[in-house]
Motif scaffolding. Structure first.
Motif, PDB file in Angstrom:
ATOM      1  N   LYS A  33       0.813  -1.221   0.000  1.00 12.31           N
ATOM      2  CA  LYS A  33       0.000   0.000   0.000  1.00 12.31           C
ATOM      3  C   LYS A  33       0.847   1.272   0.000  1.00 12.31           C
ATOM      4  CE  LYS A  33      -0.458  -0.715   4.989  1.00 12.31           C
ATOM      5  NZ  LYS A  33      -1.392  -1.051   6.084  1.00 12.31           N
ATOM      6  N   LEU A  34       2.166   1.118   0.075  1.00 16.47           N
ATOM      7  CA  LEU A  34       3.044   2.288   0.078  1.00 16.47           C
ATOM      8  C   LEU A  34       3.345   2.720  -1.352  1.00 16.47           C
ATOM      9  CD1 LEU A  34       5.657   1.412   2.854  1.00 16.47           C
ATOM     10  CD2 LEU A  34       3.756   3.004   3.011  1.00 16.47           C
ATOM     11  N   ASP A  35       3.280   4.005  -1.589  1.00 14.18           N
ATOM     12  CA  ASP A  35       3.636   4.564  -2.890  1.00 14.18           C
ATOM     13  C   ASP A  35       5.041   5.151  -2.795  1.00 14.18           C
ATOM     14  OD1 ASP A  35       3.766   7.133  -4.769  1.00 14.18           O
ATOM     15  OD2 ASP A  35       2.349   5.702  -5.645  1.00 14.18           O
ATOM     16  N   GLU A  36       5.943   4.657  -3.637  1.00  8.23           N
ATOM     17  CA  GLU A  36       7.343   5.085  -3.571  1.00  8.23           C
ATOM     18  C   GLU A  36       7.480   6.581  -3.823  1.00  8.23           C
ATOM     19  OE1 GLU A  36       9.855   2.484  -5.908  1.00  8.23           O
ATOM     20  OE2 GLU A  36       8.551   0.786  -5.449  1.00  8.23           O
ATOM     21  N   GLY A  37       6.636   7.121  -4.714  1.00  3.95           N
ATOM     22  CA  GLY A  37       6.689   8.555  -4.995  1.00  3.95           C
ATOM     23  C   GLY A  37       6.326   9.392  -3.790  1.00  3.95           C
ATOM     24  N   ASP A  38       5.331   8.920  -3.029  1.00  2.00           N
ATOM     25  CA  ASP A  38       4.934   9.654  -1.820  1.00  2.00           C
ATOM     26  C   ASP A  38       6.067   9.679  -0.796  1.00  2.00           C
ATOM     27  OD1 ASP A  38       2.469  10.111  -2.938  1.00  2.00           O
ATOM     28  OD2 ASP A  38       1.447   8.497  -1.832  1.00  2.00           O
ATOM     29  N   ILE A  39       6.768   8.564  -0.689  1.00  2.00           N
ATOM     30  CA  ILE A  39       7.883   8.506   0.276  1.00  2.00           C
ATOM     31  C   ILE A  39       9.016   9.418  -0.177  1.00  2.00           C
ATOM     32  CG2 ILE A  39       9.583   6.994   1.372  1.00  2.00           C
ATOM     33  CD1 ILE A  39       7.593   4.690   0.994  1.00  2.00           C
ATOM     34  N   MET A  40       9.303   9.429  -1.472  1.00  7.13           N
ATOM     35  CA  MET A  40      10.374  10.274  -1.996  1.00  7.13           C
ATOM     36  C   MET A  40      10.076  11.760  -1.798  1.00  7.13           C
ATOM     37  SD  MET A  40      12.985   8.592  -3.096  1.00  7.13           S
ATOM     38  CE  MET A  40      13.781   9.934  -3.985  1.00  7.13           C
ATOM     39  N   ALA A  41       8.805  12.087  -1.570  1.00  5.58           N
ATOM     40  CA  ALA A  41       8.439  13.487  -1.352  1.00  5.58           C
ATOM     41  C   ALA A  41       8.988  14.035  -0.037  1.00  5.58           C
ATOM     42  CB  ALA A  41       6.918  13.635  -1.396  1.00  5.58           C
ATOM     43  N   TYR A  42       9.331  13.155   0.893  1.00  7.48           N
ATOM     44  CA  TYR A  42       9.942  13.589   2.156  1.00  7.48           C
ATOM     45  C   TYR A  42      11.379  14.012   1.870  1.00  7.48           C
ATOM     46  CZ  TYR A  42       6.068  11.738   4.963  1.00  7.48           C
ATOM     47  OH  TYR A  42       4.843  11.513   5.526  1.00  7.48           O
ATOM     48  N   ASP A  43      11.764  15.204   2.295  1.00  6.92           N
ATOM     49  CA  ASP A  43      13.085  15.730   1.924  1.00  6.92           C
ATOM     50  C   ASP A  43      14.246  15.025   2.615  1.00  6.92           C
ATOM     51  OD1 ASP A  43      12.750  16.708   4.474  1.00  6.92           O
ATOM     52  OD2 ASP A  43      12.883  18.829   3.936  1.00  6.92           O
ATOM     53  N   VAL A  44      13.967  14.142   3.579  1.00  5.12           N
ATOM     54  CA  VAL A  44      15.050  13.408   4.250  1.00  5.12           C
ATOM     55  C   VAL A  44      15.361  12.089   3.539  1.00  5.12           C
ATOM     56  CG1 VAL A  44      14.605  14.402   6.520  1.00  5.12           C
ATOM     57  CG2 VAL A  44      13.411  12.303   5.827  1.00  5.12           C
ATOM     58  N   VAL A  45      14.600  11.753   2.503  1.00  6.97           N
ATOM     59  CA  VAL A  45      14.737  10.462   1.829  1.00  6.97           C
ATOM     60  C   VAL A  45      15.666  10.567   0.622  1.00  6.97           C
ATOM     61  CG1 VAL A  45      13.530   8.621   0.597  1.00  6.97           C
ATOM     62  CG2 VAL A  45      12.470   9.686   2.601  1.00  6.97           C
ATOM     63  N   GLU A  46      16.666   9.684   0.596  1.00  2.00           N
ATOM     64  CA  GLU A  46      17.606   9.605  -0.531  1.00  2.00           C
ATOM     65  C   GLU A  46      17.048   8.739  -1.648  1.00  2.00           C
ATOM     66  OE1 GLU A  46      20.952  10.319  -2.753  1.00  2.00           O
ATOM     67  OE2 GLU A  46      20.661  11.136  -0.728  1.00  2.00           O
ATOM     68  N   ARG A  47      16.579   7.523  -1.280  1.00  2.77           N
ATOM     69  CA  ARG A  47      15.989   6.621  -2.285  1.00  2.77           C
ATOM     70  C   ARG A  47      15.149   5.559  -1.581  1.00  2.77           C
ATOM     71  NH1 ARG A  47      21.276   4.548  -1.954  1.00  2.77           N
ATOM     72  NH2 ARG A  47      21.348   2.270  -1.644  1.00  2.77           N
ATOM     73  N   VAL A  48      14.313   4.899  -2.369  1.00  3.41           N
ATOM     74  CA  VAL A  48      13.432   3.837  -1.882  1.00  3.41           C
ATOM     75  C   VAL A  48      13.660   2.593  -2.729  1.00  3.41           C
ATOM     76  CG1 VAL A  48      11.042   3.145  -1.460  1.00  3.41           C
ATOM     77  CG2 VAL A  48      11.709   5.541  -1.168  1.00  3.41           C
ATOM     78  N   GLN A  49      13.702   1.432  -2.064  1.00  2.00           N
ATOM     79  CA  GLN A  49      13.949   0.187  -2.794  1.00  2.00           C
ATOM     80  C   GLN A  49      13.105  -0.934  -2.207  1.00  2.00           C
ATOM     81  OE1 GLN A  49      18.081  -0.932  -2.808  1.00  2.00           O
ATOM     82  NE2 GLN A  49      17.698  -2.958  -3.683  1.00  2.00           N
ATOM     83  N   ARG A  50      12.458  -1.681  -3.075  1.00  2.00           N
ATOM     84  CA  ARG A  50      11.694  -2.843  -2.609  1.00  2.00           C
ATOM     85  C   ARG A  50      12.627  -4.042  -2.503  1.00  2.00           C
ATOM     86  NH1 ARG A  50       6.388  -2.139  -1.956  1.00  2.00           N
ATOM     87  NH2 ARG A  50       5.415  -0.365  -3.006  1.00  2.00           N
ATOM     88  N   VAL A  51      12.468  -4.817  -1.447  1.00  4.35           N
ATOM     89  CA  VAL A  51      13.277  -6.015  -1.222  1.00  4.35           C
ATOM     90  C   VAL A  51      12.487  -7.216  -1.722  1.00  4.35           C
ATOM     91  CG1 VAL A  51      14.400  -7.466   0.509  1.00  4.35           C
ATOM     92  CG2 VAL A  51      14.393  -4.973   0.767  1.00  4.35           C
ATOM     93  N   THR A  52      13.038  -7.907  -2.708  1.00  5.37           N
ATOM     94  CA  THR A  52      12.318  -9.020  -3.320  1.00  5.37           C
ATOM     95  C   THR A  52      12.558 -10.346  -2.607  1.00  5.37           C
ATOM     96  OG1 THR A  52      14.149  -9.341  -4.893  1.00  5.37           O
ATOM     97  CG2 THR A  52      12.318  -7.932  -5.587  1.00  5.37           C
TER      98      THR A  52
END
Length: 339
Positions: free
Chosen positions: A47-66
């Motif tokens: 249910k998490l949207d990677e774009g929404d998380i990237m909108a936080y200015d403290v976030v460098e990158r987001v990665q899903r663990v397969t």
């Protein structure tokens, strides 16, 4: 999913981000390394949207663990984990040798072996009190009495002890044991894994006889899922078509674990081959491959041992092997944890 934070991020903003994830019912594994800080998110991350998380200015990158293993995954925890037991460090360049008999047979035997392996440089005493055996007619160990004798050897020598548990019903008996070993036959004993997860004891988890690396790491994940993060992996050989040796040491397990997990891994050269003349060369291979330690069977009278005498070194042989181990560990840049 992992969220990599920017360096020198504002703490209050990070806390707000973490609270956002907590409010969504997610568990957070916070890992702060020398150069990277990671939030490992566990739970329903679909249910998490990677774009929404990237909108936080403290976030460098987001990665899903397969991979199915999460908490033991190096992506969640880039730095090597160090397990501290009785003043000894295991992992991340610290090298330990655990040594002792396959089975505790008497007070005189276990104390003599404990004194000998301590003198040679072992940092832990291993010994079996409860023994899982293929035949119901084989010696099954001294059980609770064997634990008492191990603790007496610990009292007399100061060596912390490593011994195997076979049932969650026995956990209370292991209150004074320093490292609880979960044997190869119990690697997928899920009820026992869950109970050990609720424990705060360091766990030495041995790979099953035919287990894949994913199954091995998923067994460790069970322990982590219960809240216990003190897990040491142990490669002890896998079953193949070869019949000249007991098992085949899968030396590739060491670099694979180092690649996919942050947990320390040690090698059991005694069970890997089932013969004492291969303990030294397999120990050399383990050190060269990057293992964090060895667990070796040593007996004061192997010919008359009640269990696994063929793969046990006598005291003189162990002295020779330990001298070689010390030289090779130093050459490879390891820090030997001596008694």
């Amino acid at each position: 999913m992992i969220v990599v934070l920017k360096q020198n991020s504002d703490k209050e903003r990070v806390e707000r981000l973490m609270q956002h994830f907590t409010d969504m019912g997610l568990r957070i594994n916070y890992s702060e390394g020398a150069n990277t800080t990671i939030l490992g998110l566990m739970g329903d991350t679909t249910k998490l949207d990677e774009g929404d998380i990237m909108a936080y200015d403290v976030v460098e990158r987001v990665q899903r663990v397969t991979e199915p293993f999460k908490a033991v995954n190096r992506k969640f925890h880039p730095e090597d984990t160090i397990i501290e037991v009785a003043g000894r460090k295991i992992g991340a360049g610290y090298f330990n040798v655990m040594a002792g008999p396959c089975s505790v047979e008497s007070e005189a035997q276990i104390v003599e072996v404990a004194e000998a392996v301590k003198k040679a440089g072992a940092s832990f005493l291993r010994g079996g009190a409860f023994k899982p055996r293929t035949s119901p007619y084989s010696f099954q160990g001294l059980e609770a009495e064997g634990l008492k004798l191990l603790l007496e050897a610990k009292r007399q020598t100061g060596l912390p002890i490593v011994t195997e548990i076979m049932s969650e019903k026995h956990l209370d008996l292991f209150a004074d044991v320093d490292i609880i070993q979960l044997g190869a036959r119990n690697m997928q004993n899920f009820m026992l894994l869950k109970e050990l997860g609720r424990s705060n004891k360091p766990i030495l988890l041995k790979r099953g006889l035919s287990a894949t690396m994913e199954e091995f790491l998923m067994a460790a994940e069970y322990i982590f899922a219960g809240g216990n993060t003190n897990v040491i992996l142990c490669e002890r050989g896998i079953r193949t078509f070869e019949n000249l040796i007991r098992n085949n040491l899968d030396i590739s397990a060491v670099p694979l674990v180092k690649m996919f997990s942050h947990l320390p891994i040690i090698i059991d050269p005694s069970h890997a081959a089932g013969r004492r003349d291969m303990v030294q060369p397999l120990s050399r291979a383990a050190i060269a491959a990057g293992a964090d330690g060895l667990i070796i069977e040593v007996h004061n009278d192997p010919k008359n041992a009640l269990c696994d005498g063929a793969q046990s070194l006598d005291i003189s042989q162990f002295d020779t092997v330990m001298s070689d181990i010390k030289r090779r560990a130093e050459f490879e840049g390891r820090t030997m944890m001596l008694q």
